[in-house]
Design a protein around this motif. Structure first.
Motif, short mmCIF file in Angstrom:
data_model
loop_
_atom_site.label_atom_id
_atom_site.label_comp_id
_atom_site.label_asym_id
_atom_site.label_seq_id
_atom_site.Cartn_x
_atom_site.Cartn_y
_atom_site.Cartn_z
N LYS A 6 38.72 -0.18 -50.43
CA LYS A 6 39.44 0.45 -49.06
C LYS A 6 38.39 1.39 -48.51
N LYS A 7 38.05 1.22 -47.42
CA LYS A 7 37.04 2.13 -46.73
C LYS A 7 37.84 3.36 -46.46
N HIS A 8 39.04 3.56 -46.18
CA HIS A 8 39.76 4.77 -45.69
C HIS A 8 39.80 5.75 -46.96
N PHE A 13 33.16 0.75 -56.15
CA PHE A 13 33.37 0.46 -57.43
C PHE A 13 32.33 0.38 -58.10
N LEU A 14 32.26 1.05 -59.31
CA LEU A 14 31.18 1.19 -60.18
C LEU A 14 31.11 0.04 -61.20
N ILE A 15 29.85 -0.91 -61.03
CA ILE A 15 29.83 -2.03 -61.82
C ILE A 15 28.61 -1.89 -62.74
N ASN A 16 27.86 -1.08 -62.81
CA ASN A 16 26.90 -0.98 -63.77
C ASN A 16 27.41 -0.24 -65.09
N PRO A 41 40.06 5.96 -60.91
CA PRO A 41 39.31 5.13 -61.68
C PRO A 41 39.20 3.77 -60.82
N GLY A 42 39.71 3.75 -59.63
CA GLY A 42 39.55 2.23 -59.31
C GLY A 42 39.94 1.07 -60.15
N GLY A 104 34.76 11.66 -63.10
CA GLY A 104 34.83 10.40 -62.12
C GLY A 104 33.93 10.19 -61.30
N ASN A 105 34.06 8.81 -60.63
CA ASN A 105 32.99 8.44 -59.79
C ASN A 105 33.91 8.91 -58.38
N PHE A 106 33.70 10.05 -57.77
CA PHE A 106 34.30 10.82 -56.74
C PHE A 106 34.16 10.17 -55.68
N PRO A 107 35.55 9.73 -54.86
CA PRO A 107 35.46 9.43 -53.41
C PRO A 107 34.48 10.43 -52.61
#
Length: 254
Positions: A6-8, A13-16, A41-42, A104-107
Motif C-alpha cells: 500500500k503506497k499510502h 516488502f523485503l524479498i532478499n 513487518p509486512g 525493522g524495514n521502516f516505512p
C-alpha cells in the motif's frame, strides 16, 4: 493469501533473504532474553528469522490489517502482532519499564519520525537497527564537516552512536523503491552529553542549520550576547561544529 503493498503506508516488502539475515545478525546474541519490537513487518520476511531466535522476546507493530492476517496465518504460534501505530504507542502499555530493541524495514515516509519517537525513551532502548532510504541513513550517520551533516545528524548523535552497516539495492524489494536503501545501527552514547537543556540544544541546532550558509555569528545572533558572539567559534558554519560543540554552546545561550 496475497498482500498488496500500500503506497499510502510506504510499503516496500523485503524479498532478499540474504539481506534479512544480515539485519537479524546485526542484533547481538543476548545472555538474558531481550524484548525486541519490529516496526511494520509486512509479509514477515525479517520476522521469519527473528522468530527463530530463542534469546529474544519478539513482538511486532503493524497498522496494515491485511499484513496482520497474513502473519497470523503464516505463524499461528506468533500471537504478539499488535495492530498499533508505533508513533502513537504508549510504551509503558507494552513494555512497562523494561528495555526493548527496535528493528525493522521502516516505512520511508515516517522513518525520521520513528527515530524521534525513540528519542523520547532513550533510557529504555539499548539498540535500534533500521532500514532507511539511503540518503536518510547517510544523514543520520554523517560526521560533522560533511555535506550531509545536518539537524537530523546532530539530534540523533546527541543520544546515539550511529553505525552505517550496508547498502540495499532497489531489487531487494517488491515493489522496488525508486531509491537505494541503507541499514544503520544505533546504540546509546556511553555517557550522557552535557547540555543546558534539550530545549536549548534543539533551538541552537535548528537555528544554526536553518541558515547553514551563514556563519554562526549571523545565523544565531538572537541567541547570544555580543560578548559571547565574539568567540572565534562563531566564525564557523553549522556543519563545521561537532555534536559536542553544539551542546557546549547551549550553556552560553541567553
Amino acid at each position: 493469501m496475497n498482500v498488496k503493498a500500500k503506497k499510502h503506508l510506504g510499503q516496500h516488502f523485503l524479498i532478499n533473504t540474504a539481506i534479512c539475515e544480515k539485519i537479524v545478525q546485526a542484533l547481538p546474541v543476548f545472555e538474558t532474553r531481550m524484548k525486541v519490537v519490529e516496526i511494520g513487518p509486512g509479509k514477515g520476511a525479517i520476522t521469519d528469522f527473528f522468530l527463530q531466535r530463542t534469546d529474544i522476546d519478539f513482538c511486532a507493530f503493524e497498522v496494515d490489517l491485511e499484513s496482520i492476517l497474513y502473519l497470523k496465518k503464516a505463524h499461528p504460534e506468533f500471537n504478539k502482532v499488535y495492530n498499533q501505530d508505533f508513533l502513537e504507542a504508549n510504551f509503558s502499555t507494552y513494555f512497562q519499564e523494561e528495555q526493548f530493541c527496535v528493528v525493522g524495514n521502516f516505512p520511508y515516509n515516517i522513518s525520521s519520525q520513528i527515530l524521534f519517537k525513540c528519542l523520547e525513551s532513550t533510557h529504555q532502548i539499548p539498540l535500534i537497527i533500521g532500514m532507511f532510504q539511503k540518503e536518510v541513513a547517510q544523514r543520520v550517520a554523517a560526521p560533522h564537516g560533511s555535506k550531509t551533516y545536518g539537524v537530523l545528524s546532530v539530534l540523533i548523535q546527541a543520544y546515539f552512536e550511529v553505525e552505517y552497516l550496508f547498502d540495499v539495492a532497489e531489487g531487494s524489494f517488491t515493489p522496488p523503491p525508486k531509491v537505494k536503501s541503507g541499514v544503520i545501527r544505533l546504540t546509546p552514547r556511553s555517557s550522557a552529553l552535557p547540555m543546558k537543556s534539550e530545549k536549548s540544544f534543539k533551538l541552537i541546532v535548528k537555528t544554526a542549520f536553518n541558515q547553514r550558509r551563514k556563519t554562526l555569528r549571523n545565523a544565531c545572533k538572537p541567541l547570544f550576547t555580543p560578548e559571547v558572539l565574539s568567540d572565534s567559534i562563531f566564525l564557523k558554519r553549522a556543519e563545521q561544529l561537532s555534536v559536542e560543540d553544539f551542546a557546549e554552546l547551549s550553556f552560553k545561550m541567553q
